[in-house]
Structures are given as structure tokens and as C-alpha cells.
Design an enzyme around this catalytic site. Structure first.
Site, PDB file in Angstrom:
ATOM      1  N   GLU A  21      52.597   4.091  12.277  1.00 17.17           N
ATOM      2  CA  GLU A  21      53.723   4.333  12.763  1.00 17.17           C
ATOM      3  C   GLU A  21      53.923   4.826  13.684  1.00 17.17           C
ATOM      4  O   GLU A  21      55.488   5.013  14.513  1.00 17.17           O
ATOM      5  CB  GLU A  21      54.166   5.768  11.048  1.00 17.17           C
ATOM      6  CG  GLU A  21      53.600   5.333   9.647  1.00 17.17           C
ATOM      7  CD  GLU A  21      54.177   6.038   8.692  1.00 17.17           C
ATOM      8  OE1 GLU A  21      54.912   6.222   8.228  1.00 17.17           O
ATOM      9  OE2 GLU A  21      52.534   7.474   8.763  1.00 17.17           O
ATOM     10  N   ILE A 195      53.951  42.606  21.105  1.00 16.45           N
ATOM     11  CA  ILE A 195      54.737  43.837  21.627  1.00 16.45           C
ATOM     12  C   ILE A 195      54.267  44.692  21.645  1.00 16.45           C
ATOM     13  O   ILE A 195      53.594  45.191  22.861  1.00 16.45           O
ATOM     14  CB  ILE A 195      55.935  43.756  21.018  1.00 16.45           C
ATOM     15  CG1 ILE A 195      56.698  42.241  21.829  1.00 16.45           C
ATOM     16  CG2 ILE A 195      56.680  44.464  22.004  1.00 16.45           C
ATOM     17  CD1 ILE A 195      58.534  42.209  20.723  1.00 16.45           C
ATOM     18  N   ARG A 210      50.989  56.687  19.503  1.00 18.36           N
ATOM     19  CA  ARG A 210      50.944  56.018  19.884  1.00 18.36           C
ATOM     20  C   ARG A 210      51.748  55.306  20.855  1.00 18.36           C
ATOM     21  O   ARG A 210      52.974  56.090  20.431  1.00 18.36           O
ATOM     22  CB  ARG A 210      51.442  54.779  18.727  1.00 18.36           C
ATOM     23  CG  ARG A 210      52.991  55.449  18.075  1.00 18.36           C
ATOM     24  CD  ARG A 210      52.397  54.915  16.687  1.00 18.36           C
ATOM     25  NE  ARG A 210      52.425  56.350  15.717  1.00 18.36           N
ATOM     26  CZ  ARG A 210      51.846  55.584  14.581  1.00 18.36           C
ATOM     27  NH1 ARG A 210      52.578  55.006  13.892  1.00 18.36           N
ATOM     28  NH2 ARG A 210      51.945  56.612  14.226  1.00 18.36           N
ATOM     29  N   ASP A 213      55.247  52.220  18.396  1.00 18.12           N
ATOM     30  CA  ASP A 213      55.258  51.152  17.141  1.00 18.12           C
ATOM     31  C   ASP A 213      56.753  50.800  16.635  1.00 18.12           C
ATOM     32  O   ASP A 213      57.210  50.998  16.844  1.00 18.12           O
ATOM     33  CB  ASP A 213      55.286  52.738  16.157  1.00 18.12           C
ATOM     34  CG  ASP A 213      55.145  52.739  15.095  1.00 18.12           C
ATOM     35  OD1 ASP A 213      53.743  51.550  14.480  1.00 18.12           O
ATOM     36  OD2 ASP A 213      55.218  53.176  14.009  1.00 18.12           O
ATOM     37  N   ASP A 215      58.008  48.925  13.709  1.00 21.64           N
ATOM     38  CA  ASP A 215      58.304  48.513  11.942  1.00 21.64           C
ATOM     39  C   ASP A 215      59.968  47.788  12.051  1.00 21.64           C
ATOM     40  O   ASP A 215      60.609  47.935  12.380  1.00 21.64           O
ATOM     41  CB  ASP A 215      58.820  49.625  11.623  1.00 21.64           C
ATOM     42  CG  ASP A 215      57.259  50.096  11.395  1.00 21.64           C
ATOM     43  OD1 ASP A 215      55.817  49.812  11.467  1.00 21.64           O
ATOM     44  OD2 ASP A 215      56.908  51.993  11.874  1.00 21.64           O
ATOM     45  N   HIS A 233      61.232  49.431   4.552  1.00 22.77           N
ATOM     46  CA  HIS A 233      60.011  49.811   5.077  1.00 22.77           C
ATOM     47  C   HIS A 233      59.565  50.758   3.365  1.00 22.77           C
ATOM     48  O   HIS A 233      60.449  51.542   3.203  1.00 22.77           O
ATOM     49  CB  HIS A 233      60.487  50.564   6.452  1.00 22.77           C
ATOM     50  CG  HIS A 233      58.699  50.790   7.121  1.00 22.77           C
ATOM     51  ND1 HIS A 233      58.792  52.212   6.766  1.00 22.77           N
ATOM     52  CD2 HIS A 233      58.385  50.305   7.847  1.00 22.77           C
ATOM     53  CE1 HIS A 233      57.543  52.834   7.432  1.00 22.77           C
ATOM     54  NE2 HIS A 233      56.909  51.382   8.237  1.00 22.77           N
TER      55      HIS A 233
END
Length: 276
Positions: A21, A195, A210, A213, A215, A233
Site C-alpha cells: 500500500e 509549562i 509554587r 500553577d 489549572d 475545577h
């Protein structure tokens, strides 16, 4: 939404699991239905306000010929993505790839796959309380914008908020970003984690300080709860640092669970806080 249809576009290509193919190739047929707003073009009789179906046909042909996939499912995904990335007025596409000469050892008229793909709206919550938080949040938005499968639509103001969860730490800088994306929710989550990792985020202690963050707050009207992802969330309806920026950029966006707008949820949260 209005539609432009390209039916049974004939393409000779080299998709298939078997070696012959990929060596000899065969005919494929592609049907595409483009979902777009045709009123501006129709009212003005202006091609510049529409999507040129001749150019789309050439894009589909080139995409089918560009590489050889084992599966027509993969060929369909690639073609749909090429159209959505190339033509900004196309909001979504129904794409059918037919393989009438597939090596099937019984009589048949056709075999095909049909997929629906399109730009989907999501809202992301961003926060930071380590390092240069403002620069980090702006950098994360730039990282989103640099991804071809994400369009940043709006970004809220950054607001200073107290830590959530009872852990003693510095105040946070928070905000919300509205995007359009071709990613699925799980794929988008992986992108956000990547990221975060670029900014040194470590997921070791719940509610810990942090650098970044990110979300997923809302993703269209999706309601889901898995081991790795909950949408909407969890507890966003009680979080001032989510509702304030959400009400700023999308006051009439509705929570798919309780059907209240962000403006309504913020008012309820403020009222609850004043009584508490």
C-alpha cells in the site's frame, strides 16, 4: 452554523499498514464539511470574508499526499488539523476519508472513517507565589500563545490573593486566561504541566508554594472526573481568586454543573464571606 461542503475529493496517496500500500498507493476520497459563518460573505458578496473552498481542496490534497500513514484515522486527523490551522474562519470540520480499494478479502463498496474536530473554549486559572510572579504569569501566557493548537482570547488582570488551603506562605498572584484550543482536555492538561515544569514547578506537597500553577477551570460544557483531571475545577465556586478574574473577562460564562454565571457565583461567594 453555516457549512461549506467539499465532497469526494479524489486523491492518490500511500496510506496503509501493508508494504504494498505504501509502495503502490491507491485512490482515496475525502469529504469535508466546514462549519463557519457565511453571512458576512453572502451579505457583501465578498470572497475575502469567506473561506475559499478551492484553496481548502488543495490543502486537503497536499495533506493527504504529504506523508504516508498506517491508518486512515491518522490521515483524517492530520487533514482536519491542517484545515483548522490554515483557515481561521473555520470553527470546526467534519472530515470523511474513504478507502474504496482497501485490501479486504471479501466484497465491499467502501470503507471510511469520519471525524469531527474544532476549536473549543476553555478557561485556565494561573497562580504564582515564588520568584517574579508577574513575569512568570506573563511568560506562561506567552508559552500558551506560542503553541499552534492554542489561541489566547483574553487575559484577566493579575490580583493578589491570600493562600488557599491553610499552609503558611506568601500571597499569590492569580489570574484567568480564556483560550481556544484543538487539544482534548487531557492533552491540554499535559501541555499545562509541561509549562509548569519549565518554570520549576514540583508537585510534592498539596497547597505548597509554587512558581507556577496552571489549572483547567472550564472546558466548554464538559463535566468529567478522573484520577488526573476534574472539570469544572473542584471547588472553583468557592474560590474568590478564581471567580473574581472569571467575572472580569467572562461574567456570563456558566458553570455546567449548577448553571450559574460567574457573576452570580462571585456575588454568592461575597455574600457568604460577609456573613461568615
Amino acid at each position: 452554523m453555516d457549512q461549506i461542503e467539499i465532497k469526494d475529493l479524489e486523491v492518490y496517496a500511500y496510506h496503509g499498514v501493508f508494504p504494498e500500500e505504501k509502495e503502490k498507493g491507491q485512490l482515496f476520497y475525502v469529504t469535508a464539511v466546514l462549519h463557519t459563518d457565511l453571512h458576512p460573505a453572502g451579505a457583501a458578496d465578498a470572497l475575502t470574508l469567506s473561506t475559499h473552498y478551492g484553496e481548502v481542496a488543495l490543502t486537503l490534497k497536499k495533506a493527504m499526499e504529504a506523508k504516508g500513514f498506517d491508518l486512515i484515522e491518522a490521515a483524517a486527523e492530520y487533514c482536519a488539523r491542517e484545515v483548522l490551522l490554515t483557515y481561521p474562519l473555520v470553527r470546526s470540520i467534519d472530515l470523511k476519508v474513504s478507502k474504496p480499494h482497501a485490501p479486504i478479502p471479501v466484497p465491499f463498496s467502501d470503507v471510511s472513517v469520519t471525524i469531527h474536530r474544532g476549536w473549543r473554549q476553555a478557561f485556565l486559572g494561573l497562580g504564582s507565589n515564588m520568584g517574579d510572579s508577574e513575569a512568570i504569569l506573563k511568560g506562561s501566557v506567552e508559552a500558551l500563545s506560542s503553541d499552534l493548537l492554542i489561541r489566547v482570547v483574553k487575559t484577566s488582570d493579575w490580583i493578589v490573593t491570600k493562600p488557599y488551603g491553610g499552609v503558611e506562605q506568601d500571597d499569590f498572584l492569580n489570574g484567568v486566561v480564556q483560550i481556544e484550543t484543538l487539544y482534548t482536555p487531557q492533552e491540554l492538561l499535559q501541555k499545562l504541566h509541561a509549562i509548569e515544569a519549565d518554570y520549576g514547578r514540583r508537585r510534592e506537597i498539596h497547597w505548597d508554594p509554587r512558581t507556577l500553577d496552571m489549572d483547567i477551570l472550564l472546558f466548554e460544557d464538559v463535566i468529567m472526573d478522573t484520577k488526573t483531571l476534574t472539570i469544572p475545577h473542584r471547588d472553583m465556586c468557592n474560590r474568590d481568586f478564581v471567580l473574581r478574574p472569571m467575572a472580569q473577562i467572562a461574567p456570563y460564562a456558566r458553570h455546567p454543573g449548577n448553571q450559574r454565571t460567574m457573576e452570580e457565583l462571585l456575588a454568592l461567594n461575597i455574600n457568604k464571606a460577609s456573613k461568615g
